[in-house]
Design an enzyme around this catalytic site. Structure first.
Site, PDB file in Angstrom:
ATOM      1  N   ASP A 255       0.851  -1.187   0.000  1.00 34.29           N
ATOM      2  CA  ASP A 255       0.000   0.000   0.000  1.00 34.29           C
ATOM      3  C   ASP A 255       0.885   1.235   0.000  1.00 34.29           C
ATOM      4  O   ASP A 255       2.028   1.189   0.461  1.00 34.29           O
ATOM      5  CB  ASP A 255      -0.931   0.032   1.214  1.00 34.29           C
ATOM      6  N   ASP A 300      -7.689  -4.212  -5.445  1.00 37.80           N
ATOM      7  CA  ASP A 300      -8.892  -3.559  -4.927  1.00 37.80           C
ATOM      8  C   ASP A 300      -8.576  -2.070  -4.894  1.00 37.80           C
ATOM      9  O   ASP A 300      -8.144  -1.526  -3.888  1.00 37.80           O
ATOM     10  CB  ASP A 300      -9.223  -4.102  -3.536  1.00 37.80           C
ATOM     11  N   CYS A 353     -15.194  -0.785  -4.851  1.00 36.18           N
ATOM     12  CA  CYS A 353     -16.441  -0.667  -4.093  1.00 36.18           C
ATOM     13  C   CYS A 353     -17.304   0.427  -4.726  1.00 36.18           C
ATOM     14  O   CYS A 353     -17.909   1.245  -4.042  1.00 36.18           O
ATOM     15  CB  CYS A 353     -16.194  -0.414  -2.612  1.00 36.18           C
TER      16      CYS A 353
END
EC number: 2.1.1.176
Length: 402
Positions: A255, A300, A353
């Site tokens: 990340d 994601d 999302c």
């Protein structure tokens, strides 16, 4: 309504709402703040404050219309918005001066004027309603209504430590009722403080929506694989992957924000995960060094978050068209560069999302039609819609590298 109405409740709600709308603070952080300020409150009182605050945030534009407020700023303004919300939901108000001349009759009159004004009725900015109409067509109305409902609470069983059946029994002993809905997912049928349970502290479950739980299994991992979760965040999907890998193989969580990876380390320790390594993406060299190292890659990616508005209703007041354009550019860049980490014969999941095709189907199509995607094929894709599956809006696509 389970809690009695006390002025202190409305003071807490107004304080949270002022910070959310006037300072741009996050709703969950502000609700947590006001709840911590008075530790003497009971569970019903805390639930009332949290639910009414979220209710006002979720329906902010509509409530401004119902309360006849153009630009709420004062403590009294936010009391009035909360009063309008309670009246709208059938609750009688005390005759406190802060509510002024609010009445059920007037609220009902004002409500009748928005039947044909969807953006006001569903409480979203005009630009977002236009975008949803353009992107989802006839599905947008039902999707928007579902996104304005309260989100269900879903747990993911940590199979490194327990099974869904054992977890159901353990939670029942702590007066938390759950229902096994699919695979590792349990639906909580009565809201309680899950983080205080013995089962949570022992690492037997994580909070993770049903739709989000579909990403990791789509990678089809096994214990021999090297798996990279390249946009890991605080690591909910990394922990899911670790369980699916039976704590074996190699799992690398990346990340750009190191503080999120530090949180992941804490969660991994609680979950009993020991096949996981974290690495901050501090430069482009980190990704280049991992070229063709992964059997499986999970992307994601950062997104608008429009699929999870039920959980983060304040996001619709923070989003703007410029941010959306920036995040779409970022998604395309991540997909093109990070996909190089997959070995020939490997597999990648691209997920968001969001419920917007611009962030989902269109990104996959764009990738497959560019140089970066020449060795890739689409195996399958699915957009989870809240009005169809009943949970968060989410997109999962599976791509194979030849």
């Amino acid at each position: 309504m389970s809690a009695r109405l006390y002025p202190a409740h409305f003071e807490a709600i107004a304080s949270a709402l002022q910070a959310i709308f006037l300072k741009g603070n996050y709703a969950d952080k502000e609700i947590s703040r006001v709840l911590k300020e008075d530790k003497k409150r009971g569970s019903k009182d805390r639930a009332f404050i949290a639910e009414q605050t979220y209710g006002v945030v979720r329906n902010y534009r509509l409530l401004k219309h119902l309360a006849e407020l153009e630009n709420p700023t004062s403590r009294e303004d936010f009391w009035r918005l909360t009063g309008a919300w309670l009246l709208h939901n059938g609750t009688n108000l005390p005759g406190w001066k802060e509510f002024g001349n609010l009445s059920r009759e007037r609220v009902e009159e004002r409500m009748a004027t928005v039947d044909d004004k969807r953006a006001v009725r569903e409480s979203i900015p005009d630009w977002l309603d236009a975008l949803g109409t353009d992107q989802l067509g006839d599905n947008w109305g039902a999707t928007l209504t579902a996104l304005n409902e309260q989100a269900p609470v879903v747990l993911r069983t940590n199979r490194l430590k327990t099974t869904p059946e054992e977890l159901i029994k353990a939670l029942a002993k702590e007066s938390i009722l759950t229902e096994h809905i699919a695979a590792d997912a349990l639906l909580v049928t009565e809201r309680r403080n899950l983080f205080a349970t013995k089962a949570f502290k022992a690492g037997h479950f994580e909070l993770q929506d049903f739709s989000s739980q579909q990403a990791a299994p789509s990678l089809d991992v096994d214990p021999s694989h090297t798996v990279i979760d390249a946009c890991a965040g605080a690591g909910g999907k990394s922990l899911h992957l670790a369980a699916l890998m039976q704590n074996r193989g190699k799992l690398l969580s990346l990340d750009v924000h190191n503080w999120k990876l530090e949180e992941l380390k804490k969660r991994a320790k609680r979950a009993g995960v020991n096949n996981l390594e974290t690495r901050a993406i501090s430069s482009t060299k980190i990704v280049k060094r991992l070229t063709e190292r992964a059997d499986r890659l999970l992307l994601d990616v950062p997104c608008s978050g429009l699929g999870v508005l039920r959980r983060n209703p304040d996001a619709k007041w923070k989003l703007n068209p410029d941010f959306l354009e920036r995040v779409i550019t970022e998604q395309a860049d991540i997909l093109a560069r990070y996909s190089r980490m997959v070995k020939p014969g490997g597999k990648m999941v691209y997920a968001t999302c969001s419920i917007l095709p611009r962030e989902n189907d269109d990104q996959v199509d764009r990738f497959l039609n560019e140089e970066a995607g020449k060795d890739w094929t689409l195996a399958r894709k699915h957009t989870y819609l809240p009005q169809v599956e009943g949970y968060d809006g989410f997109f999962v696509s599976v791509l194979d590298r030849t």
